[in-house]
Motif scaffolding. Structure first.
Motif, PDB file in Angstrom:
ATOM      1  N   GLU A 117      -4.348   7.308  -2.542  1.00 52.01           N
ATOM      2  CA  GLU A 117      -4.552   7.347  -0.956  1.00 52.01           C
ATOM      3  C   GLU A 117      -4.045   8.769  -0.386  1.00 52.01           C
ATOM      4  OE1 GLU A 117      -2.051   3.568   0.552  1.00 52.01           O
ATOM      5  OE2 GLU A 117      -4.162   3.270   0.942  1.00 52.01           O
ATOM      6  N   GLU A 152       0.776  -1.039  -0.028  1.00 49.41           N
ATOM      7  CA  GLU A 152       0.225  -0.028   0.081  1.00 49.41           C
ATOM      8  C   GLU A 152       1.092   1.283  -0.088  1.00 49.41           C
ATOM      9  OE1 GLU A 152      -2.344   0.002   3.783  1.00 49.41           O
ATOM     10  OE2 GLU A 152      -0.385   0.802   4.764  1.00 49.41           O
ATOM     11  N   GLU A 212     -15.905  -3.574  -4.218  1.00 47.97           N
ATOM     12  CA  GLU A 212     -15.211  -2.276  -3.625  1.00 47.97           C
ATOM     13  C   GLU A 212     -14.366  -1.407  -4.605  1.00 47.97           C
ATOM     14  OE1 GLU A 212     -12.879  -3.446  -0.348  1.00 47.97           O
ATOM     15  OE2 GLU A 212     -11.488  -1.537  -0.478  1.00 47.97           O
TER      16      GLU A 212
HETATM   17  N1  GAP Z   1      -3.983   1.643   2.891  1.00 49.20           N
HETATM   18  C1  GAP Z   1      -5.322   1.093   3.018  1.00 49.20           C
HETATM   19  C2  GAP Z   1      -5.492  -0.062   2.023  1.00 49.20           C
HETATM   20  O1  GAP Z   1      -4.414  -0.367   1.193  1.00 49.20           O
HETATM   21  P1  GAP Z   1      -7.163  -1.624   0.930  1.00 49.20           P
HETATM   22  O2  GAP Z   1      -8.698  -1.858   1.201  1.00 49.20           O
HETATM   23  O3  GAP Z   1      -6.374  -3.054   1.150  1.00 49.20           O
HETATM   24  O4  GAP Z   1      -6.785  -0.551   1.934  1.00 49.20           O
HETATM   25  C3  GAP Z   1      -7.530   0.271  -0.871  1.00 49.20           C
HETATM   26  O5  GAP Z   1      -6.921  -0.864  -0.551  1.00 49.20           O
HETATM   27  C4  GAP Z   1      -7.961   0.094  -2.405  1.00 49.20           C
HETATM   28  O6  GAP Z   1      -6.964  -0.357  -3.219  1.00 49.20           O
HETATM   29  C5  GAP Z   1      -9.032  -0.899  -2.642  1.00 49.20           C
HETATM   30  O7  GAP Z   1     -10.168  -0.304  -2.327  1.00 49.20           O
HETATM   31  C6  GAP Z   1      -9.067  -1.264  -3.941  1.00 49.20           C
HETATM   32  O8  GAP Z   1      -9.383  -0.064  -4.905  1.00 49.20           O
HETATM   33  C7  GAP Z   1      -7.445  -1.091  -4.308  1.00 49.20           C
HETATM   34  N2  GAP Z   1      -6.835  -2.724  -4.338  1.00 49.20           N
HETATM   35  C8  GAP Z   1      -6.528  -3.378  -3.080  1.00 49.20           C
HETATM   36  N3  GAP Z   1      -6.239  -4.625  -3.429  1.00 49.20           N
HETATM   37  C9  GAP Z   1      -6.093  -4.496  -5.064  1.00 49.20           C
HETATM   38  C10 GAP Z   1      -6.019  -5.687  -5.785  1.00 49.20           C
HETATM   39  N4  GAP Z   1      -5.424  -6.794  -5.489  1.00 49.20           N
HETATM   40  N5  GAP Z   1      -6.030  -5.276  -7.227  1.00 49.20           N
HETATM   41  C11 GAP Z   1      -6.732  -4.057  -7.515  1.00 49.20           C
HETATM   42  N6  GAP Z   1      -6.796  -3.073  -6.733  1.00 49.20           N
HETATM   43  C12 GAP Z   1      -6.481  -3.197  -5.322  1.00 49.20           C
END
Ligand code: GAP
Length: 458
Positions: A200, A149, A265
């Motif tokens: 973010e 992240e 999401e």
């Molecule tokens: N810092 C908080 C965080 O990373 P998360 O819900 O794990 O939270 C945020 O991730 C956003 O990143 C998600 O809502 C999604 O849009 C994107 N995201 C997370 N994992 C992903 C993946 N494997 N592929 C594409 N987008 C992803």
């Protein structure tokens, strides 16, 4: 879920995306690599438009948020402090017969290809962080991670930014960048990938004001999605129940979109308390205190974090824009555009078209210019002048070959909102036709009026 969404298959969308250069499988000539995608000439423009819209709304249009671009590989202690080294895991199971591998909370409903039901192993925890080595020696001291992240880059630079940015709490730090997760089961096209981009914001607030700022950011972010062309009726909020929240979080809302494969999401908006700053304070030994010049209080700020995925938003925009339609030909000129019926031919007088109805602000190309005939130098020369005039302001496309109807269809498929045709009348009175992608109506106007007309919507 709306009718339109249920009709759209991801195969049809993926086929258009490949045909027109939005998205390609990574390393396709070697058979691809699961969970990785490349964005082609139009995809990269679409993503850039999303990121620019976010950056403008979150950083440039505000006085209380500043930007950051931190490195992807950071000190490994960052991930110990954040909890990712020990806790960023998914439960994984294998089938002993077919050797298939799944997340334990996403087991397949299908039978085992070896016959009968799958025979699953016990779930094992699997850390999603990609490991790498820094420097030439591959021992434990060289171990590092690709960030899962972008948020932690912000927390670890909190002190530096606070010192120079002339900001007072409440204020925010925003970042756009790549993140990497070794997902057990990448799926739904680009939705769950192993390499993706995040946008973010960490918005630092005074303890006790978390709830009001969380509410504020949920409302702001919901509004933003409608400005890039995702209609409110296809957007939803999932409000976490108390028992679903991380132990340090006081609230979390996911922004969800109606994808053809379900409502999923796009972004999470969490009130994370002072967990992250406090952990970095503890692990680094550096103070994360903020001194409030008005109240003379010292405190570790709390944070509200809207965290969105660029690739998921791009996918939502592609799904939202995609339409198969039956459009009237001259035979039934003026008749209404009809939604195509799957598997059927258009009625007499209509022809089929695929159109991407992007909001103009995110459309990869804004305007296309067509000289009616490519072998008439005076038309081409005049057309180039119009093209040069427009491309200084907007991404424009020049297309001089093929029947004019075919050229319109090509632009419809990539979602270009406007087409301008230079014909023989142009040479006489300096007027051109301007075609609207959605209504397919054409109006005639002076070249000198074009920029002002396009500006109304672009
Ligand atoms: N810092 C908080 C965080 O990373 P998360 O819900 O794990 O939270 C945020 O991730 C956003 O990143 C998600 O809502 C999604 O849009 C994107 N995201 C997370 N994992 C992903 C993946 N494997 N592929 C594409 N987008 C992803």
């Amino acid at each position: 879920m709306s009718e339109k969404k249920a009709d759209l298959t991801m195969e049809a969308l993926a086929s258009l995306c490949k045909r027109r250069g939005f998205i390609f499988q990574s390393s396709e000539i070697y058979g691809g690599i699961n969970g990785f995608w490349d964005y082609g000439p139009l995809g990269v423009e679409l993503k850039r438009n999303i990121k620019n819209a976010w950056w403008r709304a979150m950083v440039q249009d505000r006085e209380d948020i500043v930007g950051l671009d931190s490195s992807i590989i950071m000190h490994p202690r960052v991930w110990e402090a954040s909890g990712h080294a020990s806790g960023f895991t998914d439960p994984m199971v294998d089938c002993k017969k077919c050797k298939g591998r799944w997340r334990a909370d996403q087991l397949p409903e299908t039978k085992c290809p070896q016959g009968g039901p799958h025979e699953f192993t016990e779930a094992r925890m699997f850390n999603l962080m990609f490991e790498t080595n820094v420097g030439p020696v591959k021992d434990a001291s060289a171990l590092a991670y690709l960030r899962p992240e972008t948020a932690q880059g912000i927390f670890v630079q909190f002190g530096n930014i606070l010192a120079i940015a002339r900001q007072k709490v409440p204020f925010g730090i925003a970042q756009i960048g790549k993140a990497f997760r070794n997902e057990i089961n990448p799926r739904n096209y680009t939705f769950r990938s192993r390499e993706f981009e995040q946008m973010e914001l960490e918005f630092f607030v005074k303890p006790g004001t978390d709830a009001q700022w969380h509410e504020y950011w949920v409302a702001e972010r919901m509004k933003w999605y409608t400005t890039i062309g995702l209609p409110a009726e296809h957007l939803h909020q999932y409000v976490y129940k108390k028992e679903e929240l991380a132990h340090y979080a006081s609230a979390c809302v996911d922004v969800m979109y109606d994808f053809p494969f379900g409502t999923q999401e796009l972004e999470g908006i969490a009130a994370r308390g002072d967990f992250d700053l406090r952990r970095h304070q503890e692990f680094s030994g550096k103070s994360m205190d903020y001194f409030d010049p008005e109240t003379k209080e010292k405190f570790v700020p709390h944070v509200v974090e809207p965290s969105a995925g660029v690739d998921r938003i791009a996918l939502a925009l592609l799904c939202e824009a995609y339409r198969e339609e039956w459009v009237p030909t001259e035979e039934v000129a003026g008749a209404q555009v009809l939604p195509a019926e799957p598997g059927k031919q258009p009625p007499q007088g209509f022809e089929a078209r695929t159109v991407m109805r992007f909001a103009p602000s995110v459309a990869p190309v804004k305007v296309a210019v067509f000289p009616l005939l490519k072998n008439k130098p005076e038309l081409v020369e005049k057309g180039r002048k119009v093209f040069d005039l427009l491309r200084k302001r907007w991404p424009a496309f020049w297309d001089a070959t093929g029947a004019i109807g075919r050229r319109y269809r090509r632009q419809d498929e990539i979602g270009t909102p406007y087409g301008i045709t230079i014909d023989f009348q142009t040479l006489e009175d300096d007027t051109v036709t301007l075609r609207d992608r959605d209504t397919m109506q054409q109006i005639r106007l002076k070249i000198g009026e074009l920029a002002a007309k396009l500006e109304e919507t672009l």
